[in-house]
Scaffold this active site. Sequence first.
Site, PDB file in Angstrom:
ATOM      1  N   CYS A 180       5.965  -5.576  -1.775  1.00  0.00           N
ATOM      2  CA  CYS A 180       5.550  -6.558  -2.273  1.00  0.00           C
ATOM      3  C   CYS A 180       6.272  -7.909  -2.516  1.00  0.00           C
ATOM      4  O   CYS A 180       6.041  -8.950  -2.064  1.00  0.00           O
ATOM      5  CB  CYS A 180       5.052  -6.357  -3.723  1.00  0.00           C
ATOM      6  N   HIS A 204       6.638  -5.353  -9.551  1.00  0.00           N
ATOM      7  CA  HIS A 204       5.589  -5.431  -8.489  1.00  0.00           C
ATOM      8  C   HIS A 204       4.850  -6.963  -8.819  1.00  0.00           C
ATOM      9  O   HIS A 204       4.927  -7.562 -10.023  1.00  0.00           O
ATOM     10  CB  HIS A 204       4.186  -4.846  -8.930  1.00  0.00           C
ATOM     11  N   HIS A 210      -1.010  -8.874  -2.028  1.00  0.00           N
ATOM     12  CA  HIS A 210       0.119  -8.071  -2.318  1.00  0.00           C
ATOM     13  C   HIS A 210       0.330  -6.931  -1.251  1.00  0.00           C
ATOM     14  O   HIS A 210      -0.612  -6.341  -0.561  1.00  0.00           O
ATOM     15  CB  HIS A 210       0.264  -7.740  -3.498  1.00  0.00           C
TER      16      HIS A 210
END
Length: 160
Positions: free
Chosen positions: A63, A115, A131
């Site tokens: 990510c 993340h 992502h």
Amino acid sequence: MNKLLVLILFASMLSFCKSGSALVKNESTRESKNTVKHLIDVATSNLGVRYKAGGTTKSGFDCSGLVFTTFQTENITMPRSSYEQAKIGKIIQFDDAKKGDLIFFKTNKSKQINHVGLITEKTGNEIKFIHSSTSKGVIISSTKEPYYQNSIVQINRIIE
């Protein structure tokens, strides 16, 4: 009494640090829109690329690697990890989010940000973001999905 004052001052200094770093790329509105469009175009050109831990190329992205590489195309140097990327830019409210902002999460009961995604669309109270997911690679997801809805931590503006 002096210890209490020192603790209060220290706590206030920490809260100032939480607002993010000074790295916010200020541009005219037109330049800003072009930069954001380019970032989203670059990121979406990687849709379908597999997930690879530590990856920063078309052979695989994680990510933060996707964000790192995408922003590099605009000569914006980002830290390599999502945790460090969350310290860059200006933290904004969910309602103020727009295309090009970064959205951060604490997933899988993590105690720290782990993340990140790039916002591609905001309509009403839904944010769509690109992502790299460990299971599906580079995809576009929504904050309406329970997994992400329950793990959003913050949104940062990098392009002003």
